[in-house]
Scaffold this motif. Structure first.
Motif, PDB file in Angstrom:
ATOM      1  N   PHE A 147      -0.840  -6.533 -17.981  1.00 13.92           N
ATOM      2  CA  PHE A 147      -1.241  -5.449 -17.086  1.00 13.92           C
ATOM      3  C   PHE A 147      -2.709  -5.575 -16.700  1.00 13.92           C
ATOM      4  O   PHE A 147      -3.066  -5.492 -15.520  1.00 13.92           O
ATOM      5  CB  PHE A 147      -0.976  -4.112 -17.780  1.00 13.92           C
ATOM      6  N   LEU A 148      -3.573  -5.806 -17.684  1.00 12.32           N
ATOM      7  CA  LEU A 148      -5.002  -5.951 -17.409  1.00 12.32           C
ATOM      8  C   LEU A 148      -5.264  -7.153 -16.497  1.00 12.32           C
ATOM      9  O   LEU A 148      -6.118  -7.094 -15.604  1.00 12.32           O
ATOM     10  CB  LEU A 148      -5.778  -6.102 -18.725  1.00 12.32           C
ATOM     11  N   SER A 149      -4.527  -8.237 -16.712  1.00  8.71           N
ATOM     12  CA  SER A 149      -4.692  -9.434 -15.883  1.00  8.71           C
ATOM     13  C   SER A 149      -4.327  -9.140 -14.429  1.00  8.71           C
ATOM     14  O   SER A 149      -5.036  -9.556 -13.503  1.00  8.71           O
ATOM     15  CB  SER A 149      -3.812 -10.562 -16.426  1.00  8.71           C
ATOM     16  N   LEU A 150      -3.240  -8.403 -14.222  1.00  8.82           N
ATOM     17  CA  LEU A 150      -2.815  -8.063 -12.868  1.00  8.82           C
ATOM     18  C   LEU A 150      -3.826  -7.139 -12.183  1.00  8.82           C
ATOM     19  O   LEU A 150      -4.083  -7.268 -10.987  1.00  8.82           O
ATOM     20  CB  LEU A 150      -1.436  -7.402 -12.896  1.00  8.82           C
ATOM     21  N   VAL A 151      -4.382  -6.221 -12.965  1.00 10.50           N
ATOM     22  CA  VAL A 151      -5.400  -5.320 -12.402  1.00 10.50           C
ATOM     23  C   VAL A 151      -6.619  -6.122 -11.962  1.00 10.50           C
ATOM     24  O   VAL A 151      -7.161  -5.918 -10.872  1.00 10.50           O
ATOM     25  CB  VAL A 151      -5.816  -4.241 -13.426  1.00 10.50           C
ATOM     26  N   LYS A 152      -7.048  -7.061 -12.805  1.00  6.38           N
ATOM     27  CA  LYS A 152      -8.213  -7.892 -12.483  1.00  6.38           C
ATOM     28  C   LYS A 152      -7.967  -8.750 -11.245  1.00  6.38           C
ATOM     29  O   LYS A 152      -8.899  -9.042 -10.487  1.00  6.38           O
ATOM     30  CB  LYS A 152      -8.558  -8.789 -13.682  1.00  6.38           C
ATOM     31  N   LYS A 153      -6.725  -9.133 -11.038  1.00  4.60           N
ATOM     32  CA  LYS A 153      -6.379  -9.948  -9.863  1.00  4.60           C
ATOM     33  C   LYS A 153      -6.261  -9.103  -8.594  1.00  4.60           C
ATOM     34  O   LYS A 153      -6.062  -9.642  -7.505  1.00  4.60           O
ATOM     35  CB  LYS A 153      -5.065 -10.691 -10.108  1.00  4.60           C
ATOM     36  N   GLY A 154      -6.355  -7.784  -8.750  1.00  2.16           N
ATOM     37  CA  GLY A 154      -6.311  -6.900  -7.593  1.00  2.16           C
ATOM     38  C   GLY A 154      -4.926  -6.429  -7.192  1.00  2.16           C
ATOM     39  O   GLY A 154      -4.754  -5.811  -6.133  1.00  2.16           O
ATOM     40  N   LEU A 155      -3.920  -6.695  -8.028  1.00  2.00           N
ATOM     41  CA  LEU A 155      -2.559  -6.321  -7.675  1.00  2.00           C
ATOM     42  C   LEU A 155      -2.398  -4.805  -7.537  1.00  2.00           C
ATOM     43  O   LEU A 155      -1.637  -4.325  -6.692  1.00  2.00           O
ATOM     44  CB  LEU A 155      -1.572  -6.837  -8.717  1.00  2.00           C
ATOM     45  N   GLY A 191       4.229  -0.286  -8.363  1.00  2.00           N
ATOM     46  CA  GLY A 191       4.421  -1.732  -8.444  1.00  2.00           C
ATOM     47  C   GLY A 191       5.622  -2.158  -7.621  1.00  2.00           C
ATOM     48  O   GLY A 191       6.100  -1.418  -6.769  1.00  2.00           O
ATOM     49  N   GLU A 192       6.123  -3.346  -7.902  1.00  2.00           N
ATOM     50  CA  GLU A 192       7.261  -3.864  -7.132  1.00  2.00           C
ATOM     51  C   GLU A 192       8.543  -3.116  -7.454  1.00  2.00           C
ATOM     52  O   GLU A 192       8.808  -2.753  -8.602  1.00  2.00           O
ATOM     53  CB  GLU A 192       7.474  -5.347  -7.418  1.00  2.00           C
ATOM     54  N   LEU A 193       9.356  -2.905  -6.439  1.00  2.00           N
ATOM     55  CA  LEU A 193      10.662  -2.298  -6.624  1.00  2.00           C
ATOM     56  C   LEU A 193      11.673  -3.328  -7.121  1.00  2.00           C
ATOM     57  O   LEU A 193      11.521  -4.528  -6.889  1.00  2.00           O
ATOM     58  CB  LEU A 193      11.154  -1.706  -5.306  1.00  2.00           C
ATOM     59  N   ASP A 194      12.720  -2.846  -7.781  1.00  2.00           N
ATOM     60  CA  ASP A 194      13.767  -3.745  -8.285  1.00  2.00           C
ATOM     61  C   ASP A 194      14.318  -4.643  -7.178  1.00  2.00           C
ATOM     62  O   ASP A 194      14.447  -5.859  -7.363  1.00  2.00           O
ATOM     63  CB  ASP A 194      14.919  -2.926  -8.880  1.00  2.00           C
ATOM     64  N   TYR A 209       9.869  -6.356 -16.167  1.00  2.00           N
ATOM     65  CA  TYR A 209       9.277  -6.942 -14.966  1.00  2.00           C
ATOM     66  C   TYR A 209       7.780  -7.098 -15.235  1.00  2.00           C
ATOM     67  O   TYR A 209       7.188  -6.343 -16.015  1.00  2.00           O
ATOM     68  CB  TYR A 209       9.462  -6.024 -13.765  1.00  2.00           C
ATOM     69  N   LEU A 210       7.164  -8.050 -14.568  1.00  2.00           N
ATOM     70  CA  LEU A 210       5.740  -8.286 -14.774  1.00  2.00           C
ATOM     71  C   LEU A 210       4.868  -7.218 -14.123  1.00  2.00           C
ATOM     72  O   LEU A 210       3.770  -6.935 -14.604  1.00  2.00           O
ATOM     73  CB  LEU A 210       5.339  -9.660 -14.221  1.00  2.00           C
ATOM     74  N   ASP A 211       5.342  -6.639 -13.028  1.00  2.00           N
ATOM     75  CA  ASP A 211       4.453  -5.795 -12.237  1.00  2.00           C
ATOM     76  C   ASP A 211       5.083  -4.476 -11.773  1.00  2.00           C
ATOM     77  O   ASP A 211       4.813  -3.999 -10.684  1.00  2.00           O
ATOM     78  CB  ASP A 211       3.935  -6.561 -11.016  1.00  2.00           C
ATOM     79  N   GLN A 212       5.931  -3.920 -12.607  1.00  2.00           N
ATOM     80  CA  GLN A 212       6.499  -2.605 -12.302  1.00  2.00           C
ATOM     81  C   GLN A 212       6.192  -1.657 -13.456  1.00  2.00           C
ATOM     82  O   GLN A 212       6.520  -1.940 -14.607  1.00  2.00           O
ATOM     83  CB  GLN A 212       8.010  -2.688 -12.095  1.00  2.00           C
ATOM     84  N   ILE A 213       5.557  -0.543 -13.137  1.00  2.00           N
ATOM     85  CA  ILE A 213       5.182   0.425 -14.168  1.00  2.00           C
ATOM     86  C   ILE A 213       5.732   1.805 -13.800  1.00  2.00           C
ATOM     87  O   ILE A 213       6.089   2.064 -12.651  1.00  2.00           O
ATOM     88  CB  ILE A 213       3.651   0.521 -14.329  1.00  2.00           C
ATOM     89  N   TYR A 214       5.789   2.678 -14.797  1.00  2.00           N
ATOM     90  CA  TYR A 214       6.189   4.056 -14.532  1.00  2.00           C
ATOM     91  C   TYR A 214       5.464   5.008 -15.481  1.00  2.00           C
ATOM     92  O   TYR A 214       5.124   4.648 -16.614  1.00  2.00           O
ATOM     93  CB  TYR A 214       7.702   4.235 -14.649  1.00  2.00           C
ATOM     94  N   PHE A 240      -2.575   4.678  -5.119  1.00  2.00           N
ATOM     95  CA  PHE A 240      -3.442   4.678  -6.303  1.00  2.00           C
ATOM     96  C   PHE A 240      -4.121   3.324  -6.433  1.00  2.00           C
ATOM     97  O   PHE A 240      -3.614   2.302  -5.966  1.00  2.00           O
ATOM     98  CB  PHE A 240      -2.677   5.018  -7.579  1.00  2.00           C
ATOM     99  N   THR A 241      -5.287   3.344  -7.058  1.00  2.00           N
ATOM    100  CA  THR A 241      -6.026   2.130  -7.401  1.00  2.00           C
ATOM    101  C   THR A 241      -6.395   2.221  -8.864  1.00  2.00           C
ATOM    102  O   THR A 241      -6.746   3.301  -9.362  1.00  2.00           O
ATOM    103  CB  THR A 241      -7.298   1.994  -6.542  1.00  2.00           C
ATOM    104  N   ILE A 242      -6.286   1.103  -9.570  1.00  2.00           N
ATOM    105  CA  ILE A 242      -6.554   1.098 -11.005  1.00  2.00           C
ATOM    106  C   ILE A 242      -7.873   0.404 -11.303  1.00  2.00           C
ATOM    107  O   ILE A 242      -8.160  -0.676 -10.794  1.00  2.00           O
ATOM    108  CB  ILE A 242      -5.419   0.402 -11.776  1.00  2.00           C
ATOM    109  N   HIS A 243      -8.669   1.052 -12.130  1.00  2.00           N
ATOM    110  CA  HIS A 243      -9.970   0.529 -12.554  1.00  2.00           C
ATOM    111  C   HIS A 243      -9.965   0.393 -14.069  1.00  2.00           C
ATOM    112  O   HIS A 243      -9.557   1.312 -14.786  1.00  2.00           O
ATOM    113  CB  HIS A 243     -11.082   1.492 -12.122  1.00  2.00           C
ATOM    114  N   ILE A 244     -10.379  -0.772 -14.573  1.00  2.00           N
ATOM    115  CA  ILE A 244     -10.478  -0.993 -16.020  1.00  2.00           C
ATOM    116  C   ILE A 244     -11.816  -0.444 -16.508  1.00  2.00           C
ATOM    117  O   ILE A 244     -12.866  -0.792 -15.973  1.00  2.00           O
ATOM    118  CB  ILE A 244     -10.389  -2.496 -16.360  1.00  2.00           C
TER     119      ILE A 244
END
Length: 221
Positions: free
Chosen positions: A48-56, A74-77, A123-128, A205-209
């Motif tokens: 998750f942190l890696s994806l945030v850093k990549k700007g996903l 994130g991405e839909l099924d 999934y790598l990039d789907q959160i809830y 939304f935008t995520i900031h670490i």
């Protein structure tokens, strides 16, 4: 010696919260949501942190919102599975489940979405974000029998007082929880949606670490 329910809950929360080293902030149209990532689920945390850093998760959106259930981003099924169908010989990318009985689907929990695979990999990039609802002892008893699991005294008290989605426990990986901003999360979960559960108005939304300095201020008044 008798131990009060309050003591059990406090001890449970201390064990859950202590020594967590990573926090993120979701900036949303309804307000900020501060999330603590669990060190007990290191692969989901680091992915998750890696994806945030990549700007996903920059200018992302809650694309599936089910009232009193979850708010998903994130991405839909369908997007993920359709892409995989186009490359049937490619390795399917999933994150191995990190399901721990002490990390459960209480209101405000952060979980990783998945399809119906037997390994329960994510999934790598789907959160809830869990909204859920208040549960009764009878409902929890029924779920224990149906799923073959056991809720702790602290989990039961949490489900009966603040709510959640216990039927998802031990089937999906929970890897964080909201520590502030529950009102904003609830507001997102109550937005109007179409028949496909997609918000009628974009809920971005935008995520900031958070930095170590920012984290150090969390517990301060």
């Amino acid at each position: 010696m008798k131990i009060s329910i309050l003591t059990i809950i406090l001890a449970f929360l201390i064990c859950t919260v202590q020594a967590q080293t990573n926090y993120v902030r979701l900036s949303t149209s309804k307000g900020n949501i501060l999330i603590m990532l669990y060190d007990a689920t290191p692969n989901h945390r680091d992915n998750f942190l890696s994806l945030v850093k990549k700007g996903l998760f920059k200018d992302q959106e809650f694309n599936r919102v089910i009232k009193n259930f979850v708010s998903q981003g994130g991405e839909l099924d369908d997007t993920i599975l359709d892409r995989e169908k186009l490359n049937p010989h490619a390795h399917v990318q999933r994150l191995a489940a990190e399901i721990r009985p002490e990390l459960f689907h209480k209101k405000g929990a952060l979980g990783a979405g998945r399809n119906d695979n037997p390994e329960k990999s994510s999934y790598l990039d789907q959160i809830y974000l869990v909204e859920g609802k208040i549960q009764t002892d009878a409902e929890l008893d029924e779920l224990e029998l149906k799923k073959g699991i056991k809720f702790s005294a602290a989990q039961r008290e949490t489900y009966k007082t603040t709510g959640g989605i216990p039927r998802l426990d031990q089937d999906y990986t929970v890897f964080g929880e909201i520590v502030s901003g529950l009102a904003a999360a609830k507001a997102i979960n109550e937005v109007a949606t179409d028949k496909s559960d997609h918000p009628l108005k974009k809920e971005g939304f935008t995520i900031h670490i958070l930095s170590k300095k920012e984290i150090s201020k969390i517990a301060k008044p």
